[in-house]
Design a protein around this motif. Sequence first.
Motif, short mmCIF file in Angstrom:
data_model
loop_
_atom_site.label_atom_id
_atom_site.label_comp_id
_atom_site.label_asym_id
_atom_site.label_seq_id
_atom_site.Cartn_x
_atom_site.Cartn_y
_atom_site.Cartn_z
N ALA A 297 -11.62 -4.70 5.46
CA ALA A 297 -10.45 -5.57 4.61
C ALA A 297 -10.71 -6.28 3.31
O ALA A 297 -9.95 -6.70 2.79
CB ALA A 297 -9.42 -5.69 5.64
N TRP B 12 0.53 9.18 5.93
CA TRP B 12 0.91 7.75 6.82
C TRP B 12 1.24 8.93 7.69
O TRP B 12 1.50 9.57 8.31
CB TRP B 12 1.63 7.38 5.76
N VAL C 176 1.64 -7.40 4.89
CA VAL C 176 0.88 -5.74 4.46
C VAL C 176 1.73 -4.93 4.78
O VAL C 176 2.35 -5.16 5.72
CB VAL C 176 -0.68 -6.20 4.59
N GLU C 177 2.66 -4.10 3.98
CA GLU C 177 3.23 -3.27 3.58
C GLU C 177 3.02 -1.90 3.12
O GLU C 177 2.39 -1.38 2.67
CB GLU C 177 4.86 -3.32 2.95
N VAL C 178 3.16 -1.16 4.25
CA VAL C 178 2.44 -0.07 4.04
C VAL C 178 3.95 1.68 2.95
O VAL C 178 4.96 1.26 4.46
CB VAL C 178 2.00 1.22 5.06
N ILE D 194 0.75 -1.35 -0.45
CA ILE D 194 -0.15 0.12 0.13
C ILE D 194 0.57 0.81 -0.20
O ILE D 194 1.76 0.84 1.18
CB ILE D 194 -1.01 -0.36 0.76
N ARG E 171 -4.26 -2.53 7.28
CA ARG E 171 -3.69 -3.24 7.22
C ARG E 171 -3.33 -4.24 9.18
O ARG E 171 -3.34 -5.84 8.20
CB ARG E 171 -2.24 -2.05 7.71
N ASP E 172 -3.82 -4.35 9.65
CA ASP E 172 -3.85 -4.88 11.04
C ASP E 172 -4.40 -6.02 10.72
O ASP E 172 -4.60 -7.40 10.89
CB ASP E 172 -3.96 -4.19 12.07
N LEU F 71 -6.33 2.84 6.52
CA LEU F 71 -5.09 2.09 6.84
C LEU F 71 -4.68 1.43 7.63
O LEU F 71 -3.95 0.36 6.88
CB LEU F 71 -4.33 3.27 4.70
#
Length: 341
Positions: free
Chosen positions: A321, A10, A35-37, A5, A25-26, A21
Amino acid sequence: MRILIVSDAWTPQVNGVVRTLATVRDELAAMGHAVEVVGPDRFLTIPAPSEPDVRLAVLPGRRLRRIIDAFAPDAIHIATEGPLGLAARRICLRRGWPFTTAFHTRFPEYLKARLGVPERMTWALMRRFHRPSSAVLTATASLREELVSRGFANVAAWTRGVDLGLFRPRERGQLNLPRPVFLYVGRVAVEKNIEAFLGLDLPGSKVVVGDGPLRQALEQRFPKAHFLGAKFGEELAAAYAEADVFVFPSLTDTFGLVIVEALACGTPVAAFPVTGPKDVIDGAPVGVLDNDLRAAALAALGLDRAACRHFAEGFSWRRTAEILLERLAPIDRSAEPRPTS
């Protein structure tokens, strides 16, 4: 699935996009996905015009390519239309990768209010940005209809949720202020139209929770209002629960996550009948929508707090999600060209 993402909004920013977000993500991680933001915190940044606490990445393309290659995503979601979003879009297009985007923020209205940029120009840039997207995710039906009417394609639904464990009814009476208490929560910025709330002739007390570039000026203009600053976690939830009415004066939000958080705490809502409030409340007896915001705020005092909580229980972060997962466009690596440095 390995999901990347990319977002210009952020941490440490505080807003509905970041909360959405981070929570999604969680939830995706709890479902077993990696998942990586990627946010501005990984790059050299400069302050955004008129928003010194919002940082924008400077020339992020090369570093972003390295991050993408190291993570090797199966799908990419571009959450915002800023420098990072533009860089991610460019990388995906060059590599022939599909990607999804989201329409979180009404930048045409924001940029006009802040900088005087003509809306027509910004809408054209927004259409161009989202045109290659496999799905443009939006939170409300009225916003989807508007985007389609403005020439956007592949517009799809993506609802929002609320943490029902944190945001819940609580014992009231901790706030030592005259009742009734009318509350605003959110950024203290021009696009939030907070003056429409602070200027109302209402009984009791007006409370503002949040921070932003207009806070000092508004404190001086409205000395009878109570500005409590930004609050998080239990303190934020307690502020929602303490209020008699949550007043949402914004005319430009695409959803209004704070509306659902207030309802989850049992606090009814007063708002204008615009995109966001009218989609969330949708005629339910948990809020009053009126072009006369004072009339809406006074009428909301009589609403059933238990009904507000029950209504909010229909908003699930897990479902949020799951919808993103369903909308993602998998990358076909067998067809991709060799990355260039």
